[in-house]
Design a protein around this motif. Structure first.
Motif, mmCIF file in Angstrom:
data_model
loop_
_atom_site.group_PDB
_atom_site.id
_atom_site.type_symbol
_atom_site.label_atom_id
_atom_site.label_comp_id
_atom_site.label_asym_id
_atom_site.label_seq_id
_atom_site.Cartn_x
_atom_site.Cartn_y
_atom_site.Cartn_z
ATOM 1 N N ALA A 1 37.813 68.494 47.673
ATOM 2 C CA ALA A 1 36.590 68.313 46.894
ATOM 3 C C ALA A 1 36.885 67.313 45.779
ATOM 4 N N TYR A 2 35.857 66.604 45.355
ATOM 5 C CA TYR A 2 36.011 65.560 44.345
ATOM 6 C C TYR A 2 35.343 66.034 43.053
ATOM 7 N N VAL A 3 36.129 66.173 42.000
ATOM 8 C CA VAL A 3 35.656 66.789 40.758
ATOM 9 C C VAL A 3 36.022 65.884 39.584
ATOM 10 N N ARG A 4 35.042 65.564 38.755
ATOM 11 C CA ARG A 4 35.308 64.697 37.602
ATOM 12 C C ARG A 4 35.789 65.480 36.381
ATOM 13 N N ASN A 5 35.380 66.725 36.268
ATOM 14 C CA ASN A 5 35.712 67.509 35.085
ATOM 15 C C ASN A 5 37.104 68.122 35.219
ATOM 16 N N PHE A 6 38.018 67.709 34.336
ATOM 17 C CA PHE A 6 39.402 68.174 34.404
ATOM 18 C C PHE A 6 39.501 69.688 34.224
ATOM 19 N N THR A 7 38.807 70.224 33.236
ATOM 20 C CA THR A 7 38.869 71.669 32.979
ATOM 21 C C THR A 7 38.368 72.462 34.166
ATOM 22 N N GLU A 8 37.316 71.976 34.817
ATOM 23 C CA GLU A 8 36.793 72.650 36.007
ATOM 24 C C GLU A 8 37.852 72.737 37.097
ATOM 25 N N CYS A 9 38.655 71.683 37.239
ATOM 26 C CA CYS A 9 39.719 71.700 38.245
ATOM 27 C C CYS A 9 40.673 72.875 38.015
ATOM 28 N N LEU A 10 41.141 73.017 36.789
ATOM 29 C CA LEU A 10 42.068 74.107 36.475
ATOM 30 C C LEU A 10 41.410 75.465 36.682
ATOM 31 N N GLN A 11 40.192 75.591 36.237
ATOM 32 C CA GLN A 11 39.498 76.876 36.342
ATOM 33 C C GLN A 11 39.287 77.287 37.792
ATOM 34 N N ARG A 12 38.950 76.348 38.645
ATOM 35 C CA ARG A 12 38.700 76.707 40.049
ATOM 36 C C ARG A 12 39.982 77.104 40.767
ATOM 37 N N ASP B 1 42.496 78.598 39.150
ATOM 38 C CA ASP B 1 42.779 79.918 38.567
ATOM 39 C C ASP B 1 41.903 81.005 39.177
ATOM 40 N N ARG B 2 40.668 80.660 39.533
ATOM 41 C CA ARG B 2 39.754 81.649 40.121
ATOM 42 C C ARG B 2 39.992 81.849 41.615
ATOM 43 N N GLY B 3 40.890 81.077 42.185
ATOM 44 C CA GLY B 3 41.166 81.202 43.611
ATOM 45 C C GLY B 3 40.196 80.463 44.501
ATOM 46 N N GLU B 4 39.360 79.593 43.914
ATOM 47 C CA GLU B 4 38.413 78.822 44.711
ATOM 48 C C GLU B 4 39.066 77.604 45.343
ATOM 49 N N ALA B 5 40.245 77.243 44.868
ATOM 50 C CA ALA B 5 40.998 76.116 45.413
ATOM 51 C C ALA B 5 42.480 76.445 45.319
ATOM 52 N N ARG B 6 43.257 75.816 46.194
ATOM 53 C CA ARG B 6 44.695 76.077 46.188
ATOM 54 C C ARG B 6 45.421 75.263 45.138
ATOM 55 N N ALA B 7 44.955 74.026 44.919
ATOM 56 C CA ALA B 7 45.655 73.144 43.987
ATOM 57 C C ALA B 7 44.699 72.076 43.481
ATOM 58 N N ALA B 8 45.038 71.498 42.335
ATOM 59 C CA ALA B 8 44.285 70.374 41.777
ATOM 60 C C ALA B 8 45.225 69.194 41.608
ATOM 61 N N LEU B 9 44.769 68.019 41.991
ATOM 62 C CA LEU B 9 45.507 66.774 41.800
ATOM 63 C C LEU B 9 44.766 65.953 40.756
ATOM 64 N N ILE B 10 45.433 65.695 39.638
ATOM 65 C CA ILE B 10 44.826 65.022 38.503
ATOM 66 C C ILE B 10 45.242 63.552 38.532
ATOM 67 N N VAL B 11 44.258 62.671 38.329
ATOM 68 C CA VAL B 11 44.514 61.243 38.493
ATOM 69 C C VAL B 11 44.086 60.472 37.246
ATOM 70 N N ASN B 12 44.630 59.272 37.102
ATOM 71 C CA ASN B 12 44.155 58.319 36.105
ATOM 72 C C ASN B 12 42.879 57.659 36.605
ATOM 73 N N GLU B 13 42.077 57.136 35.681
ATOM 74 C CA GLU B 13 40.903 56.388 36.100
ATOM 75 C C GLU B 13 41.329 55.039 36.685
ATOM 76 N N VAL B 14 40.528 54.551 37.612
ATOM 77 C CA VAL B 14 40.726 53.212 38.165
ATOM 78 C C VAL B 14 40.273 52.196 37.126
ATOM 79 N N THR B 15 40.978 51.092 37.001
ATOM 80 C CA THR B 15 40.600 50.063 36.037
ATOM 81 C C THR B 15 39.637 49.058 36.660
ATOM 82 N N MET B 16 38.916 48.349 35.784
ATOM 83 C CA MET B 16 38.012 47.308 36.266
ATOM 84 C C MET B 16 38.800 46.218 36.986
#
Length: 439
Positions: A360-371, A373-388
């Motif tokens: 799933a594609y999620v923009r909100n960083f906190t939501e990634c961690l929460q999901r 923690d709630r068991g809705e996802a196995r892992a979150a991969l956090i990325v840097n923004e793409v530059t212009m």
């Protein structure tokens, strides 16, 4: 290169425009189900034209459009113009107010092969067909796609600033917290200067690939009937153009949420990752964005309640053998999709990954961690923004990025300006003043 044209925009009448916040809506591909239901309750909201609710959505949109035009809910401007469109916004955690400056106009609907309008992502056929059918039935463009041109001299901004001294209307605050302002330029000499500047430039399509391809599909269908001049209204597409050299152009990161890690335990996933990455445990998951910021091929991982910094081993990058350009291979997101989703999780190739339901594609960083923690996802991969710069390099290389690589912020809104490409627009007496010769 890019041919642009002014248009006689359709807009809400002055009485309704005074309360424009009640009639604008998010774009069709970002509006949530909850937002749709709330907007549908207003019988005059633009959502009824952009995302119609009916058994036959396009027919419902046509009926409503005809009614709104006949009763004066929507009125067409008498003179053609280029519409200045400014968006004022703030980013989370910052007190600075940004202003993204741009303008809406018609641009010729160029095929990708013409190398005038450049894409950076692939599209889903079902969404393209949906937009093409709606356009064919209504012959109305309800929102502008977002294109980028580069002008280091910022020449056009002078004209835009002048137009903004007399705005047509503005929102108090749209659904994403931005303030949107519309003005119009109807000076023929100034419009021709806009045309001259864009005629020397390519345009990168930042947002709205499905709507743009819908316009292409409709143009091809109409052109197939023969006896065309190349100047018919359906040859053009409504686009919001902003300067890629501006500091107020923002691209936000889109993180990857792994809903599944097929056949692997968390420990086994880490062991596989260590073949390609330096894996460093971190004490506080909330620090991951800062830890990876500005670092090449660095990712954050949140797995089983533990945070990790992942950094690709430099010698591993040579293993990336996808058939694409070096500009794409050098992206952090390509590293993520190749080494983690393909090599570690076994989902092989970009095509399979695009349709894999395990991400799933999620923009909100906190939501990634929460999901996680709630068991809705196995892992979150956090990325840097793409530059212009990365977007421009990839587009000029002729390739496309991994899915959901960019999120240009803020989004344009629907209902601010409508553009007709109906055959009746051919009778516009002003049109030939601005026409360029066709090839």
């Amino acid at each position: 290169m890019a041919e642009i044209q002014p248009l006689r925009g359709w807009r809400y009448n002055p009485t309704l425009s005074a309360d424009i916040d009640q009639y604008v809506s998010p774009l069709f591909d970002v509006v949530s189900a909850k937002q749709r239901e709330a907007l549908y309750r207003n019988p005059l909201n633009s959502i009824h034209l952009s995302v119609p609710q009916a058994q036959d959505p396009a027919a419902a949109a046509v009926t409503r459009l005809q009614e709104w035009q006949a009763t004066g809910i929507l009125r067409q401007d008498q003179l053609p113009g280029i519409y200045a469109y400014y968006q004022y916004f703030r980013l989370p955690g910052s007190s600075r107010e940004y202003c993204r400056k741009g303008f809406m106009c018609h641009i010729r609907a160029y095929d990708w092969a013409e190398d005038v309008v450049l894409r950076h992502e692939n599209t889903l056929p079902a969404s393209v067909n949906d937009r093409a059918e709606l356009l064919a039935r209504t012959q109305l463009q309800t929102s502008a796609t977002h294109g980028l041109y580069r002008d280091e001299d910022f020449e056009l901004e002078t004209y835009l600033d002048e137009a903004m001294r007399s705005p047509l209307y503005e929102t108090e605050e749209d659904y994403q917290g931005a303030r949107d302002v519309l003005a119009v330029i109807q000076d023929a000499a100034v419009i021709r200067r806009f045309q001259e500047v864009l005629a020397a430039r390519q345009v990168i399509l930042a947002d709205g690939h499905h709507r743009y391809e819908g316009s292409l599909a409709y143009r091809h269908a109409r052109a197939a009937t023969g006896n065309t001049t190349g100047h018919e209204p359906w040859n053009y597409h409504l686009m919001y153009l902003t300067n890629a050299a501006a500091d107020d152009l923002r691209i936000l990161a889109t993180h990857r949420l792994l809903l599944d890690i097929p056949g692997l335990t968390g420990k086994e996933m880490l062991e596989r990752l260590e073949e390609y990455f330096t894996v460093l445990p971190k004490e506080n998951a909330n620090d991951l964005p800062e830890i990876i910021a500005g670092k090449r091929w660095a990712l954050g991982l949140y797995l089983d309640g533990q945070a990790y910094k992942l950094r690709l081993k430099p010698e591993a990058h040579a293993l990336l053998d996808w058939d694409t350009t070096e500009e794409v291979k050098n992206l952090d997101l390509t590293v993520l999709h190749f080494f983690i989703i393909e090599k570690v999780l076994g989902i092989v190739g970009p095509d399979n990954q695009r349709t894999w339901p395990g991400v799933a594609y999620v923009r909100n960083f906190t939501e990634c961690l929460q999901r996680v923690d709630r068991g809705e996802a196995r892992a979150a991969l956090i990325v840097n923004e793409v530059t212009m710069g990365e977007v421009e390099a990839v587009c000029h290389s002729g390739a496309v990025m991994p899915p959901k690589s960019t999120f240009f912020y803020p989004k344009t809104i629907g209902g601010f300006l409508f553009s007709s490409i109906a055959d009746e627009e051919t009778g516009n007496l002003f049109a030939r003043i601005f026409q360029a010769p066709t090839a």
